[in-house]
Design a protein around this motif. Structure first.
Motif, PDB file in Angstrom:
ATOM      1  N   GLN A 411       0.836  -1.203   0.000  1.00 29.16           N
ATOM      2  CA  GLN A 411       0.000   0.000   0.000  1.00 29.16           C
ATOM      3  C   GLN A 411       0.871   1.252   0.000  1.00 29.16           C
ATOM      4  O   GLN A 411       0.564   2.236  -0.692  1.00 29.16           O
ATOM      5  CB  GLN A 411      -0.944  -0.005   1.198  1.00 29.16           C
ATOM      6  CG  GLN A 411      -2.102  -0.992   1.038  1.00 29.16           C
ATOM      7  CD  GLN A 411      -3.046  -0.982   2.219  1.00 29.16           C
ATOM      8  OE1 GLN A 411      -3.108  -0.017   2.968  1.00 29.16           O
ATOM      9  NE2 GLN A 411      -3.781  -2.062   2.395  1.00 29.16           N
ATOM     10  N   GLN A 412       1.956   1.244   0.779  1.00 26.85           N
ATOM     11  CA  GLN A 412       2.868   2.392   0.771  1.00 26.85           C
ATOM     12  C   GLN A 412       3.539   2.541  -0.589  1.00 26.85           C
ATOM     13  O   GLN A 412       3.641   3.646  -1.136  1.00 26.85           O
ATOM     14  CB  GLN A 412       3.936   2.218   1.866  1.00 26.85           C
ATOM     15  CG  GLN A 412       3.396   2.206   3.277  1.00 26.85           C
ATOM     16  CD  GLN A 412       2.711   3.499   3.651  1.00 26.85           C
ATOM     17  OE1 GLN A 412       3.156   4.583   3.282  1.00 26.85           O
ATOM     18  NE2 GLN A 412       1.619   3.409   4.398  1.00 26.85           N
ATOM     19  N   VAL A 413       3.997   1.404  -1.152  1.00 23.46           N
ATOM     20  CA  VAL A 413       4.673   1.443  -2.447  1.00 23.46           C
ATOM     21  C   VAL A 413       3.715   1.892  -3.545  1.00 23.46           C
ATOM     22  O   VAL A 413       4.055   2.738  -4.386  1.00 23.46           O
ATOM     23  CB  VAL A 413       5.276   0.061  -2.785  1.00 23.46           C
ATOM     24  CG1 VAL A 413       5.850   0.046  -4.204  1.00 23.46           C
ATOM     25  CG2 VAL A 413       6.368  -0.305  -1.780  1.00 23.46           C
ATOM     26  N   SER A 414       2.500   1.343  -3.543  1.00 22.76           N
ATOM     27  CA  SER A 414       1.527   1.708  -4.575  1.00 22.76           C
ATOM     28  C   SER A 414       1.130   3.170  -4.463  1.00 22.76           C
ATOM     29  O   SER A 414       0.886   3.844  -5.464  1.00 22.76           O
ATOM     30  CB  SER A 414       0.282   0.814  -4.489  1.00 22.76           C
ATOM     31  OG  SER A 414      -0.392   0.995  -3.254  1.00 22.76           O
ATOM     32  N   GLY A 415       1.052   3.680  -3.226  1.00 19.94           N
ATOM     33  CA  GLY A 415       0.751   5.092  -3.036  1.00 19.94           C
ATOM     34  C   GLY A 415       1.820   5.983  -3.641  1.00 19.94           C
ATOM     35  O   GLY A 415       1.519   6.964  -4.331  1.00 19.94           O
ATOM     36  N   ALA A 416       3.088   5.628  -3.401  1.00 18.71           N
ATOM     37  CA  ALA A 416       4.201   6.410  -3.965  1.00 18.71           C
ATOM     38  C   ALA A 416       4.220   6.319  -5.484  1.00 18.71           C
ATOM     39  O   ALA A 416       4.400   7.327  -6.184  1.00 18.71           O
ATOM     40  CB  ALA A 416       5.525   5.908  -3.393  1.00 18.71           C
ATOM     41  N   ILE A 417       4.018   5.100  -6.022  1.00 13.04           N
ATOM     42  CA  ILE A 417       4.029   4.906  -7.472  1.00 13.04           C
ATOM     43  C   ILE A 417       2.860   5.653  -8.128  1.00 13.04           C
ATOM     44  O   ILE A 417       3.036   6.369  -9.115  1.00 13.04           O
ATOM     45  CB  ILE A 417       3.960   3.407  -7.820  1.00 13.04           C
ATOM     46  CG1 ILE A 417       5.264   2.713  -7.405  1.00 13.04           C
ATOM     47  CG2 ILE A 417       3.707   3.197  -9.313  1.00 13.04           C
ATOM     48  CD1 ILE A 417       5.247   1.208  -7.596  1.00 13.04           C
ATOM     49  N   GLY A 418       1.663   5.481  -7.561  1.00 10.91           N
ATOM     50  CA  GLY A 418       0.489   6.121  -8.137  1.00 10.91           C
ATOM     51  C   GLY A 418       0.600   7.633  -8.147  1.00 10.91           C
ATOM     52  O   GLY A 418       0.319   8.287  -9.157  1.00 10.91           O
ATOM     53  N   THR A 419       1.030   8.206  -7.019  1.00 14.84           N
ATOM     54  CA  THR A 419       1.155   9.661  -6.931  1.00 14.84           C
ATOM     55  C   THR A 419       2.162  10.186  -7.946  1.00 14.84           C
ATOM     56  O   THR A 419       1.891  11.132  -8.688  1.00 14.84           O
ATOM     57  CB  THR A 419       1.567  10.075  -5.503  1.00 14.84           C
ATOM     58  OG1 THR A 419       0.583   9.610  -4.579  1.00 14.84           O
ATOM     59  CG2 THR A 419       1.689  11.585  -5.392  1.00 14.84           C
TER      60      THR A 419
END
Length: 490
Positions: A411-419
């Motif tokens: 979730q942290q990684v996907s948040g950084a990637i998505g943003t």
């Protein structure tokens, strides 16, 4: 199967006399305080830039470092939860958070404030997996949906009120009150947990693999930092390239090592369970959509509609509050009907809302934006906890710490990637529009360029949401291996 199998040398915990209510309340108080803090500083950043005489690039570290520390720390929590009791983990996490809050509140310079935020993030990173793992352990599978729904209420509602609450505090008081007001809440959480929280997990004390910890830190840290930095500096930036390269190589080596060592710190055998693997992919895509939309929408409200940060927070508040209210409702419905009746319609609502965002312009009414935002967050509330609970339900008990750590890390990684990805798409679209403009410096053209970039980002977001919908069509109700074994014996 029990986490404390004879081969592990652990001692099984008797859960028959555990009082679930005080344990859940202890966890929820701590989670609310810690997660609220993630978004509480948003509206204070301009004031902090003036207070400490630093630029936007520097002040952004208050948010980037927070996400980075959580991304690095969460994978290691699977190991820590097998070495330390529930009480030790939670009280240590909240104590770290309290200390970090105090450092931040009285910080005389920017470096000290940043250090305080890092200590706060350490506490949050330790606590979140403990929260989910404890729910899995103390609740039977048929009641987990409702329990996870309560956790979802906190996880969704706390960050939702952060920007609005911080806007009110900043308008009326000094920025330090953002931390002063959190101190008594964090202290109360520690005292309450010290009295009522009980240990519910089995300690197996596996071997500590230092190499895996280093690879995990560099891998996840490099990925989160690289993508976070890319949203600010662009993909060609040397620091971004090296961070992503170091993170990617370390992550591959970390995965390889977890598959060959006898006692991995993050047991990837959780991916042998098909529904857990499917949910991991689904949540990764959903979180990309959610984080990117939550980043892009305030830019539209403040830069295109020219609203203040406080007013933009108010516009986003109704959807976020409804999202929090919907979380326990979704949990109850999940227990009764299973995941499909929630997840598939929820993903459809998400896709619909992002498609509606592709058509907004500067003439759009605030009520219409609020409506789309509500539709988006209702959809997310129908997906997040039901899908997460479905995936974790399929795991045997000894993999609970690893499953929760995997999902929280991604979730942290996907948040950084998505943003980073969607800000990059928005910036590219805006630049391409202005490159063909006869007067790119005109205010009207600047706004038009912003809208062109926003539309590009939302169209890509719509495609990503459709991918999530296709993945969601394969979700099914799951049963724990222990439950299946019991039925076979019976």
């Amino acid at each position: 199967m029990n986490a404390a199998s004879p081969s592990s040398g652990g001692t099984a915990i008797d859960l028959s006399k555990i009082r679930r209510g005080p344990i859940v309340f202890s966890l929820i108080i701590g989670a609310f305080v810690a997660i609220l803090n993630e978004t509480l500083l948003g509206n204070a950043l301009p004031d902090l830039m003036k207070e400490f005489n630093v630029g936007a690039t520097t002040i952004q570290w208050l948010s980037t470092a927070y996400m980075l520390v959580i991304g690095v720390l969460v994978p290691i929590t699977a190991l820590l939860q097998q070495w330390f009791t529930t009480r030790q983990m939670f009280l240590s996490a909240m104590t770290l958070f309290l200390v970090g809050t105090a450092i931040s509140a009285f910080a005389p310079e920017f470096g000290v404030l940043l250090a305080g935020r890092v200590v706060q993030a350490m506490g949050t990173g330790l606590m979140l997996p403990v929260l989910m793992n404890t729910i899995l352990v103390i609740f039977p599978i048929e009641k987990r949906g409702a329990a996870m729904g309560l956790i979802g209420l906190v996880i969704m509602f706390a960050p939702a009120i952060g920007p609005t609450l911080s806007g009110l505090i900043i308008d009326a008081l000094d920025w330090r009150w953002l931390f002063y007001l959190v101190l008594p809440l964090a202290a109360f959480s520690i005292i309450f947990a010290a009295v009522f929280l009980r240990n519910v997990t089995d300690l197996t004390k596996p071997k500590v693999d230092i190499v895996s910890i280093l690879l995990s830190t560099i891998g996840f840290g490099g990925i989160v930092y690289g993508f976070s930095k890319a949203g600010e500096s662009g993909w060609s930036d040397t620091e971004v390239v090296w961070s992503l390269a170091a993170g990617g190589v370390s992550l591959l080596l970390f995965i390889w090592r977890q598959l060959v060592v006898k006692e991995p710190i993050l047991d990837l055998r959780a991916f042998k369970y098909p529904m857990f693997s499917l949910v991991t992919v689904l949540l990764f895509v959903v979180m990309m959509t959610m984080f990117s939309t939550m980043t892009i929408l305030p830019m539209f409200l403040q830069s295109a509609l020219l609203l203040t940060a406080f007013k933009s927070g108010l516009i986003m508040l109704p959807g976020s509050v409804i999202n929090g209210i919907m979380a326990p409702v979704s949990g109850k419905l999940f227990d009764k009907f299973g995941p499909r009746v929630l997840v598939i319609p929820g993903l459809a609502l998400m896709a619909l809302s992002v498609w509606m965002f592709t058509g907004i312009d500067t003439d759009v009414s605030k009520g219409y934006v609020i409506f789309i935002h509500i539709v988006l967050l209702v959809g997310i509330s129908m997906v997040m906890m039901p899908a997460q609970t479905t995936g974790l339900n399929q795991l045997p008990r000894h993999l609970y710490p690893h499953g929760t750590a995997i999902l929280n890390t991604l979730q942290q990684v996907s948040g950084a990637i998505g943003t980073a990805l969607f800000i990059s798409i928005m910036s590219t679209g805006s630049k391409n529009y202005l490159a063909g403009s006869e007067d790119p410096d005109a205010p009207a053209e600047q706004v038009a360029g912003l809208m062109a970039g926003l539309h590009d980002a939302f169209w890509i977001g719509f495609i990503v949401a459709l991918v999530a919908l296709v993945v969601g069509l394969f979700i099914r109700r799951t049963k724990a291996p222990e439950e299946q074994e019991t039925k076979q014996v019976a």
